[in-house]
Design a protein around this motif. Structure first.
Motif, PDB file in Angstrom:
ATOM      1  N   ASN A 358       6.844  28.206  13.650  1.00 40.33           N
ATOM      2  CA  ASN A 358       6.819  29.196  12.335  1.00 40.33           C
ATOM      3  C   ASN A 358       5.688  29.899  12.342  1.00 40.33           C
ATOM      4  N   PHE A 359       4.522  29.592  12.810  1.00 39.22           N
ATOM      5  CA  PHE A 359       3.212  30.611  12.646  1.00 39.22           C
ATOM      6  C   PHE A 359       3.539  31.744  13.655  1.00 39.22           C
ATOM      7  N   VAL A 360       4.353  31.894  14.646  1.00 38.90           N
ATOM      8  CA  VAL A 360       4.819  32.890  15.285  1.00 38.90           C
ATOM      9  C   VAL A 360       5.683  33.763  14.427  1.00 38.90           C
ATOM     10  N   SER A 361       6.590  33.102  13.811  1.00 44.57           N
ATOM     11  CA  SER A 361       7.447  33.937  12.856  1.00 44.57           C
ATOM     12  C   SER A 361       6.872  34.596  11.733  1.00 44.57           C
ATOM     13  N   GLN A 362       5.800  33.685  11.243  1.00 46.84           N
ATOM     14  CA  GLN A 362       5.040  34.435   9.966  1.00 46.84           C
ATOM     15  C   GLN A 362       4.185  35.415  10.764  1.00 46.84           C
ATOM     16  N   ALA A 363       3.690  35.360  11.722  1.00 46.51           N
ATOM     17  CA  ALA A 363       2.680  36.747  12.132  1.00 46.51           C
ATOM     18  C   ALA A 363       3.797  37.940  12.560  1.00 46.51           C
ATOM     19  N   PRO A 372       0.730  41.518  20.127  1.00 49.25           N
ATOM     20  CA  PRO A 372       2.061  40.628  20.067  1.00 49.25           C
ATOM     21  C   PRO A 372       2.177  39.484  19.184  1.00 49.25           C
ATOM     22  N   ASN A 373       3.016  39.129  18.386  1.00 47.53           N
ATOM     23  CA  ASN A 373       2.921  38.250  17.419  1.00 47.53           C
ATOM     24  C   ASN A 373       2.881  36.786  17.899  1.00 47.53           C
ATOM     25  N   ASP A 374       3.071  36.661  19.257  1.00 53.13           N
ATOM     26  CA  ASP A 374       2.975  35.274  19.966  1.00 53.13           C
ATOM     27  C   ASP A 374       1.724  35.169  20.527  1.00 53.13           C
ATOM     28  N   VAL A 375       0.742  35.912  20.463  1.00 56.21           N
ATOM     29  CA  VAL A 375      -0.446  35.828  21.292  1.00 56.21           C
ATOM     30  C   VAL A 375      -1.540  35.142  20.227  1.00 56.21           C
TER      31      VAL A 375
END
Length: 579
Positions: A358-363, A372-375
């Motif tokens: 969820n933190f990745v999706s929030q970013a 990158p949102n997943d970094v």
């Protein structure tokens, strides 16, 4: 400093004493007692006196010297975690997208399938430590169990690597992915169950003792603090390895997936090298045979006696002819205490799982400015890399010097509160996202987002404190849990209890799947709020359930020392009888 190694010399106990530390004088002595005999100039000198009750309360507690062999095991864990996170980091894109998509993938199975397979991989990885523990405790021993699991791990890596090349079609790549997940998941779980106990076994002292520093200060050398530092080093290596997605995700984007999987596969070879080169200096215990079934027999007999462990001690009922001794029953009691402490850890694992989902999706709903949102999860690992040495060298010693006894239950309680604060902060961020345009409560889904290319006007940097707070909570909760799982487990069941501890992550993953339907806009704001409340409630419940164990900490850790004396005495009597 290392506690005296005890040997039999001419039927007398001989202690080889060696002390080295940055703040200690170097002592070296060999005596048939724990003291240097009296000479012409004065009385004998007790080099390693046991603490008096007053000294237990007043002397400052310090750690012992960390054996070099512990660092070898830590390197093995670093290599395994580098491989695990390096391989699993690209999985979402690998499964979800086609090679021709804007974000290049391999299988093109869509987001739902990618998420489901990732959840399966996490669940499987944390279920398999049970099998690895049985393998290590009952059959092969921890060293050879790790080697065996490394081989299975390597098979999965090779299959995954070969089927990720461009010449492999989609069906072959999917089959290779599933085989790779099963093999690497089993290997990772098996290694995880044994490598933690193996690193702690490198330090053998179980007793508190007093020593005098070079400054003249008398201090209490505490094996609990030493084990605490060992597991902090262990967890530090885990998080250094967790930085590997910085490499593999860039290779995935700029080269290809085969390159992203090749680097972790090559790096994993260093784990083999470290194990074999370090074998001569590692402290390796033999497996204890059928101890696990006997442990279940003790529990079954206790249930028959109205859940009384005291009733199944041979000393209480000699006519029962139990095949175990009183000490083994005490070990089982201690293991059950450890397992009770684990009962609320799935709630912590549920919170922690948000970091990779969820933190990745929030970013992704915020302005990334080319990042990158997943970094962003790297900030969690960086926090641990920075603060584990700081807390070990300065933070915890300073708190102890100020009179704050940071016992395991206390630290784990603080960990629950910290991760609750992290969830509350995530809820605040989500509120800020919903309060900003262009799409407000529907980020990337309104016409003003230009087909999902314009996020809400909130800078992604605001998310960094959530990862930092979560990293701090890991230092207090997760690292302490690893230490507790080891130190409170029976000597012959350490891997098994460690596996039960890791199983809480699998339960947490299952809870995450259960609440995933509410992880949608705008409900996710209330999900974060609910998780924050749940973490605080869990911390309060945990404290009131287990705070009494803090006062029993030294006594529970003393059981191993008593066991050593018991088995040494038995061995000595056996030698005398044969003579």
């Amino acid at each position: 400093m290392s506690y005296p190694d005890e040997k039999l010399v001419n039927n007398e106990k001989s202690y080889i004493i060696e002390a080295t530390s940055s703040d200690d004088t170097v002592l070296s002595a060999k005596s048939t007692e724990r003291s240097i005999p009296a000479g012409d100039n004065g009385p004998s000198i007790d080099l390693y006196p046991d603490p008096t009750p007053d000294e237990l309360e007043t002397l400052r507690r310090v750690r012992d010297k960390i054996p070099f062999s512990a660092f070898i095991v830590a390197v093995v864990e670093l290599c395994e975690r580098f491989t695990y996170y390096g391989v699993s980091g690209p999985f979402q894109n690998y499964i979800q997208y086609n090679p021709s998509d804007l974000i290049p993938g391999k299988l093109g199975k869509g987001e739902s399938t990618a998420t489901a397979l990732n959840y399966f991989y996490q669940f499987w990885t944390y279920c398999t430590p049970i099998f690895g523990a049985i393998l290590g405790d009952q059959y092969l021993g921890k060293f050879w169990a790790i080697i065996t699991c490394c081989c299975i791990y390597m098979v999965g890596l090779i299959v995954l690597l070969v089927t990720s090349f461009p010449f492999a079609d989609t069906s072959a790549s999917l089959a290779g992915l599933i085989i790779g997940m099963i093999c690497t998941g089993f290997g990772a779980g098996g290694i995880k169950a044994n490598v933690g106990p193996l690193i702690a076994e490198q330090y053998t002292n179980k007793r508190l003792f007093v020593k005098t520093l070079k400054s003249g200060e008398r201090v209490l050398v505490d094996p609990r603090i030493t084990n605490e530092v060992i597991f902090q080093i262990f967890y530090l290596c885990i998080n250094i390895g967790a930085l590997s997605p910085l490499v593999t995700t860039n290779l995935e984007l700029h080269v290809s997936y085969w390159a992203a999987f090749l680097v972790p596969t090559c790096f994993f070879c260093l784990a083999f090298l470290a194990m074999f080169l370090g074998k001569r200096i590692l402290r390796i215990k033999k497996p204890q045979g059928s101890v696990i079934p006997m442990a279940f027999r003790v529990c079954f007999q206790a249930i028959k006696h109205k859940f009384s462990m005291e009733a199944v001690k041979p000393s209480r009922d000699p006519d029962a002819n139990y095949p175990w001794n009183d000490h083994f029953v005490e070990e089982i009691k201690r293991a059950l205490q450890a397992c009770k402490v684990f009962c609320l850890l799935p709630i912590y694992s549920l919170m922690y799982g948000n970091m990779s989902s969820n933190f990745v999706s929030q970013a992704g709903q915020m302005e990334l400015h080319g990042i990158p949102n997943d970094v962003m999860s790297v900030f969690d690992s960086l926090t641990i890399i920075v603060f584990v040495p700081f807390m070990s060298a300065i933070g915890f010693p300073l708190l102890r010097k100020m009179g704050f006894k940071m016992m395991p239950v206390t630290k784990m309680t603080i960990g629950y509160f910290l991760i609750g604060i992290s969830m509350a902060y995530a809820a605040i961020i989500q509120h800020l996202i919903y309060s900003a345009g262009p799409c407000y409560e529907n980020p990337l889904q309104c016409p003003a987002s230009n087909n999902g290319t314009l996020p809400n006007r909130v800078n992604v940097a605001i998310q960094i404190p959530a990862y930092i707070i979560m990293g701090m909570s890991e230092i207090f909760n997760y690292v302490t849990g690893l230490e507790y799982a080891y130190t409170k487990a029976p000597d012959s069941l350490k891997s098994f209890v460690m596996a039960l501890y890791l199983l809480t992550n699998a339960v947490g993953a299952a809870l995450g799947m259960a609440i995933s339907p509410v992880a949608v806009n705008p409900k996710i704001l209330w999900m974060y709020t609910g998780l924050a409340v749940a973490a605080v409630v869990a911390g309060i419940v945990f404290w009131f359930m287990f705070r009494h164990l803090n006062s029993k900490e030294d006594a529970m850790n003393h059981i191993d020392a008593e066991a050593e004396e018991y088995y040494e005495a038995a061995a000595f009597i056996g030698e005398e009888g044969r003579a």
